[in-house]
Structures are given as structure tokens and as C-alpha cells.
Design a protein around this motif. Structure first.
Motif, PDB file in Angstrom:
ATOM      1  N   TYR A 165       0.818  -1.218   0.000  1.00 48.42           N
ATOM      2  CA  TYR A 165       0.000   0.000   0.000  1.00 48.42           C
ATOM      3  C   TYR A 165       0.847   1.261   0.000  1.00 48.42           C
ATOM      4  O   TYR A 165       0.651   2.159  -0.828  1.00 48.42           O
ATOM      5  N   LYS A 171      -3.702  -2.876  -2.359  1.00 47.76           N
ATOM      6  CA  LYS A 171      -4.279  -3.403  -1.131  1.00 47.76           C
ATOM      7  C   LYS A 171      -3.737  -4.790  -0.793  1.00 47.76           C
ATOM      8  O   LYS A 171      -3.400  -5.576  -1.678  1.00 47.76           O
ATOM      9  N   SER A 214     -10.721  -0.709   4.584  1.00 44.50           N
ATOM     10  CA  SER A 214     -10.825  -1.026   3.162  1.00 44.50           C
ATOM     11  C   SER A 214     -10.029  -0.081   2.277  1.00 44.50           C
ATOM     12  O   SER A 214      -9.912  -0.318   1.071  1.00 44.50           O
ATOM     13  N   GLN A 216      -6.879   0.138   2.519  1.00 48.52           N
ATOM     14  CA  GLN A 216      -5.620  -0.544   2.229  1.00 48.52           C
ATOM     15  C   GLN A 216      -5.690  -2.068   2.314  1.00 48.52           C
ATOM     16  O   GLN A 216      -4.673  -2.742   2.151  1.00 48.52           O
ATOM     17  N   TRP A 217      -6.878  -2.605   2.554  1.00 54.44           N
ATOM     18  CA  TRP A 217      -7.052  -4.057   2.616  1.00 54.44           C
ATOM     19  C   TRP A 217      -8.331  -4.464   1.891  1.00 54.44           C
ATOM     20  O   TRP A 217      -9.340  -3.766   1.959  1.00 54.44           O
ATOM     21  N   GLU A 218      -8.282  -5.603   1.216  1.00 51.15           N
ATOM     22  CA  GLU A 218      -9.493  -6.283   0.761  1.00 51.15           C
ATOM     23  C   GLU A 218      -9.930  -7.169   1.923  1.00 51.15           C
ATOM     24  O   GLU A 218      -9.212  -8.077   2.328  1.00 51.15           O
ATOM     25  N   THR A 301      -9.920  -5.964  -7.656  1.00 50.59           N
ATOM     26  CA  THR A 301      -9.390  -5.007  -6.695  1.00 50.59           C
ATOM     27  C   THR A 301      -9.154  -3.642  -7.316  1.00 50.59           C
ATOM     28  O   THR A 301      -8.829  -3.507  -8.485  1.00 50.59           O
ATOM     29  N   GLY A 304      -5.615   1.340  -3.621  1.00 49.98           N
ATOM     30  CA  GLY A 304      -5.960   1.939  -2.343  1.00 49.98           C
ATOM     31  C   GLY A 304      -6.267   3.419  -2.484  1.00 49.98           C
ATOM     32  O   GLY A 304      -5.809   4.085  -3.411  1.00 49.98           O
TER      33      GLY A 304
END
Length: 312
Positions: A165, A171, A214, A216-218, A301, A304
Motif C-alpha cells: 500500500y 491493497k 478497506s 488498504q485491505w481487501e 481489486t 488503495g
């Protein structure tokens, strides 16, 4: 962390030994929360690029270690851990996978191992000693129909950083795994109890945590159909998580296929077609995966958020 590389030989050796062990023999820590995994002692868990792994992708799995998950926690560790590494690498799903393991319980119950978090690692030889330090709550968790998944989300938001990220705007992947309903929103006293420091004036709701995370992350939650609570309250569990997370609430029919389902979710986010992903597995695994990811089409995806990550 994560400056090493995956070795199939190391995993095969661990898997062969662990497959004959009981829960107590795998989770060897019997004295409560280990200081190395205690969030009060964690400044940050890092998934960083290195000479060995110049482009990395973090994967964080938070597993319910309470009584309702029973022996399933053992199956997850002995059958799933190395397979995640193996398949991510052999299928070339993401570059440089780095894996961290979190254990969670119920912050409303009276024990201290509410949340435990390993380092991010690129090989099982570095990760398995940390798994053995995990304190399995066993018959804990209480009878309130939920465990504290929100601790994993809060921990990921406030105690992790990753170059995917911060360097590339890409992500990582975060999964929680359990068999009970969505937990109540965390309270300031919960954060103080688990993470230490000063008591916060306010704590984000589950919805706010997921929205911030969310960036920086799925984020996914996997509902284990074989869990004892899930077997007795299936509809409540499913509707609870679906209301919160929509298509990212995933049904898992067989815990033996946890790693394949996690990998398949990642593949769909990376742009592969749902049907193609399901067909890429063989036999009954294909059926389990197809059921689990059937609602994920169109979930490729996105980069980010380029803005500042919200901190709490």
C-alpha cells in the motif's frame, strides 16, 4: 519482517509432524497470552519489501480460537497454513506473499487472550514457532453468540503497515474466520483492555472500521459451516454477516478447503473470473469453492485510496 523465502520442504516436515498431534500438542502455550503476541507490546507488524522479496503482498488471517470452533482450529493450522503459501506461489496469484496469523476470542469474556498477532513472514519455518505461542482459548468465548472479530480489524488498522500500500498503492488481503454472528461494536474500555495505552474517547463502529480498513485491505469474513454455533444458528449467522459485508461474507462448507477459498477470493480480486477460478480446482474442492465465491463477480481489486489512511 518477511525477508526470507518459502520452502516446501520446511512445510512438508511441519505438516507431517503436526498431522499426528492433538490441539494441545500444536498449541503448546498453556499459560495465557504470550508477550510476543500481546498487542500491548506491539508497536507495528510490518510487511516490507526486501532484496529477497522486492515486491510483496500481505495476507492476514484472523482465526476464532474459542470453544465453538473446536478441533477446526487444528485443521486450519495443520492443513491450511502451508497450502496458502504453496498455492499462492505455484498459481502465481500475487507477488511475494507475506502471511500473518491472528487469533481472537471474545473481549466481553473474562480471560486475557482476546487478540494475538504474529509477525508477517514469507516462510512457514518463521511463522510456525509463532503459531505455537498462540494461546487457544478452548472452551472460552461465552454464550453471547459472537466473538470479537473487530479486534482483528482494529489491530490491522492501528498495528500494521505494508509496502504494497505505502509504496504501490495496492491493497493487501485480510480474512477473519469463525462460526458466530457479527460482534457488538467495540467500546473504549475494550480497546484499553486489549491494546493498552490511554482509553480512547470513542471507537469506530464495525461499519466505520471496515470502511477505514478497506482503504488498504481487501476484507472478507469466512463463515465456517462446520462450527458448532453455525450448525445451531445458521440463518442468524449468515444474515448477520451478509447485512454487514454483503458479498464479502463467504460461506465455507468444508474447513479443509479454507486455503483454497481464501486463495480464490484473492484471485477474483486480482481480476480472474469467478467461474474460471472455481473450475481451476479439482473434484469436491471445486464445488466448495464455487459455492463460496459465487457472489464475487465484479470484485476486481481497486487501488488503495490515495488519501491519508484514517487512524483511530
Amino acid at each position: 519482517m518477511g525477508g526470507t523465502s518459502y520452502s516446501a520442504r520446511d512445510w512438508d516436515s511441519y505438516k507431517t509432524t503436526a498431522s499426528t498431534k492433538t490441539n494441545d500438542a500444536i498449541f503448546t502455550n498453556k499459560s495465557g497470552l504470550h508477550k510476543d503476541l500481546d498487542p500491548k507490546n506491539i508497536v507495528v507488524r510490518e510487511a516490507r519489501d526486501s532484496v529477497v522479496n522486492p515486491v510483496t503482498t500481505p495476507v492476514l488471517a484472523g482465526i476464532d480460537l474459542t470453544g465453538s470452533m473446536g478441533s477446526l482450529s487444528r485443521q486450519i493450522v495443520t492443513k491450511g497454513l502451508g497450502q496458502i503459501f504453496e498455492e499462492l506461489i505455484s498459481r502465481k496469484v500475487v507477488p511475494g506473499p507475506q502471511f500473518a496469523f491472528a487469533g481472537f476470542g471474545d473481549v466481553l469474556m473474562d480471560y486475557d487472550a482476546w487478540f494475538q498477532l504474529s509477525q508477517f513472514e514469507s516462510d512457514t519455518a518463521s511463522l510456525t514457532p509463532q503459531l505455537e505461542k498462540m494461546y487457544r482459548v478452548g472452551e472460552g468465548g461465552g454464550g453471547n453468540s459472537s466473538e470479537s472479530n473487530g479486534l482483528v480489524w482494529y489491530g490491522a488498522l492501528t498495528r500494521t503497515v505494508h509496502d504494497a500500500y505505502s509504496v504501490r498503492g495496492k491493497k493487501g488481503y485480510l480474512f477473519t474466520v469463525g462460526d458466530e454472528e457479527v460482534p457488538p461494536n467495540l467500546k473504549p474500555e475494550d480497546i484499553l483492555r486489549v491494546f493498552g495505552g490511554d482509553i480512547p474517547q470513542s471507537v469506530p463502529t464495525n461499519e466505520q472500521l471496515l470502511e477505514a480498513l478497506s482503504q488498504q485491505w481487501e476484507v472478507f469474513h469466512i463463515m465456517v459451516e462446520q462450527g458448532s454455533h453455525m450448525r445451531s444458528a445458521r440463518q442468524k449467522v449468515v444474515s448477520s454477516w451478509t447485512d454487514l459485508m454483503g458479498q464479502r461474507a463467504i460461506l465455507l462448507a468444508n474447513v479443509d478447503n479454507l486455503s483454497e477459498v481464501m486463495i480464490s477470493c484473492i484471485e477474483v480480486c486480482e481480476g480472474r473470473n469467478v467461474d474460471d477460478v472455481a473450475k481451476s480446482w479439482s473434484g469436491d474442492t471445486s464445488l466448495v469453492v464455487a459455492k463460496a465465491i459465487s457472489g464475487l463477480n465484479g470484485l476486481a481489486t481497486r487501488p488503495g485510496d490515495s488519501g491519508a489512511v484514517q487512524r483511530f
